[in-house]
Design a protein around this motif. Structure first.
Motif, PDB file in Angstrom:
ATOM      1  N   ARG A 197      -0.491 -14.519  -5.022  1.00  0.00           N
ATOM      2  CA  ARG A 197      -1.415 -13.666  -5.757  1.00  0.00           C
ATOM      3  C   ARG A 197      -2.165 -12.717  -4.799  1.00  0.00           C
ATOM      4  O   ARG A 197      -2.371 -11.537  -5.099  1.00  0.00           O
ATOM      5  N   ALA A 198      -2.549 -13.246  -3.648  1.00  0.00           N
ATOM      6  CA  ALA A 198      -3.218 -12.416  -2.642  1.00  0.00           C
ATOM      7  C   ALA A 198      -2.274 -11.344  -2.111  1.00  0.00           C
ATOM      8  O   ALA A 198      -2.672 -10.191  -1.923  1.00  0.00           O
ATOM      9  N   ILE A 199      -1.013 -11.705  -1.895  1.00  0.00           N
ATOM     10  CA  ILE A 199      -0.037 -10.710  -1.435  1.00  0.00           C
ATOM     11  C   ILE A 199       0.128  -9.619  -2.471  1.00  0.00           C
ATOM     12  O   ILE A 199       0.116  -8.423  -2.163  1.00  0.00           O
ATOM     13  N   ALA A 200       0.281 -10.007  -3.735  1.00  0.00           N
ATOM     14  CA  ALA A 200       0.433  -9.032  -4.806  1.00  0.00           C
ATOM     15  C   ALA A 200      -0.799  -8.138  -4.902  1.00  0.00           C
ATOM     16  O   ALA A 200      -0.679  -6.933  -5.117  1.00  0.00           O
ATOM     17  N   GLY A 201      -1.973  -8.720  -4.740  1.00  0.00           N
ATOM     18  CA  GLY A 201      -3.211  -7.956  -4.806  1.00  0.00           C
ATOM     19  C   GLY A 201      -3.347  -6.955  -3.677  1.00  0.00           C
ATOM     20  O   GLY A 201      -3.868  -5.867  -3.857  1.00  0.00           O
ATOM     21  N   THR A 202      -2.864  -7.326  -2.502  1.00  0.00           N
ATOM     22  CA  THR A 202      -2.951  -6.403  -1.374  1.00  0.00           C
ATOM     23  C   THR A 202      -1.857  -5.352  -1.425  1.00  0.00           C
ATOM     24  O   THR A 202      -2.031  -4.266  -0.921  1.00  0.00           O
ATOM     25  N   SER A 203      -0.741  -5.680  -2.056  1.00  0.00           N
ATOM     26  CA  SER A 203       0.352  -4.708  -2.170  1.00  0.00           C
ATOM     27  C   SER A 203      -0.055  -3.546  -3.058  1.00  0.00           C
ATOM     28  O   SER A 203       0.375  -2.415  -2.862  1.00  0.00           O
TER      29      SER A 203
END
Length: 179
Positions: free
Chosen positions: A170-176
């Protein structure tokens, strides 16, 4: 540092601990990090994120320790003070660090609300070490939702691997999605 490695004595300054770990953020140009701080590592990871915002894309605080603990920890502090010879060196060192760093935690807690990157907070509902109220308070300060793992203990990296990986995803998706 309390087993067979250095330092052989407690490091009671959170900034010194963050400095000691900052080389972990030395990544190739353009590579950013999602930093995960568990328990006592939560404040240290917070300081690292605040000091190196250009390198940290997101911060995950898993059952973070910000000075709120169960009342029974008083026994361990008493034992460490009155009969330290019955405790292993690593336990004595960890207790000394926790006890001596409590005064620093309010200032680090305030940093959480000023971080420029997304912050995620996770806590197990069966955590017997850090009370849920600690994570609830940090989530409010960070202006984020608390992720509660049903059945999760304090050892989130062991009991709740899938849930922790989901939060990292979720953090990766949010930063992407961020510029």
């Amino acid at each position: 540092g309390f087993r067979g490695s250095d330092p052989r004595t407690p490091v009671t300054d959170l900034t010194a601990q963050a400095d000691a770990l900052s080389s972990l953020l030395d990544t190739p140009a353009g590579v950013r990090v999602i930093l995960v701080g568990h328990s006592y590592g939560g404040p240290i990871a917070t300081l690292m994120a605040a000091r190196y915002p250009e390198k940290v894309s997101a911060l995950i605080l898993a059952a973070p320790y910000f000075g709120v603990s169960e009342r029974r920890d008083g026994f361990w502090f008493w034992l460490n003070k009155n009969a330290p010879f019955v405790m292993p060196r690593r336990a004595r060192g960890a207790l000394a660090e926790v006890q001596n760093q409590r005064a620093q935690l309010p200032a680090v807690e305030a940093v959480v609300g000023r971080l420029p990157m997304p912050v995620y907070v996770m806590h197990g509902d069966r955590d017997a070490v850090i009370p849920m109220q600690s994570s609830e308070r940090i989530a409010v300060i960070a202006r984020t939702q608390l992720v509660i793992d049903g059945g999760g203990t304090h050892a989130l990296a062991y009991c709740c691997v899938t849930e922790l990986y989901d939060l990292i995803d979720r953090a990766i998706a949010g930063t992407s999605a961020a510029p």
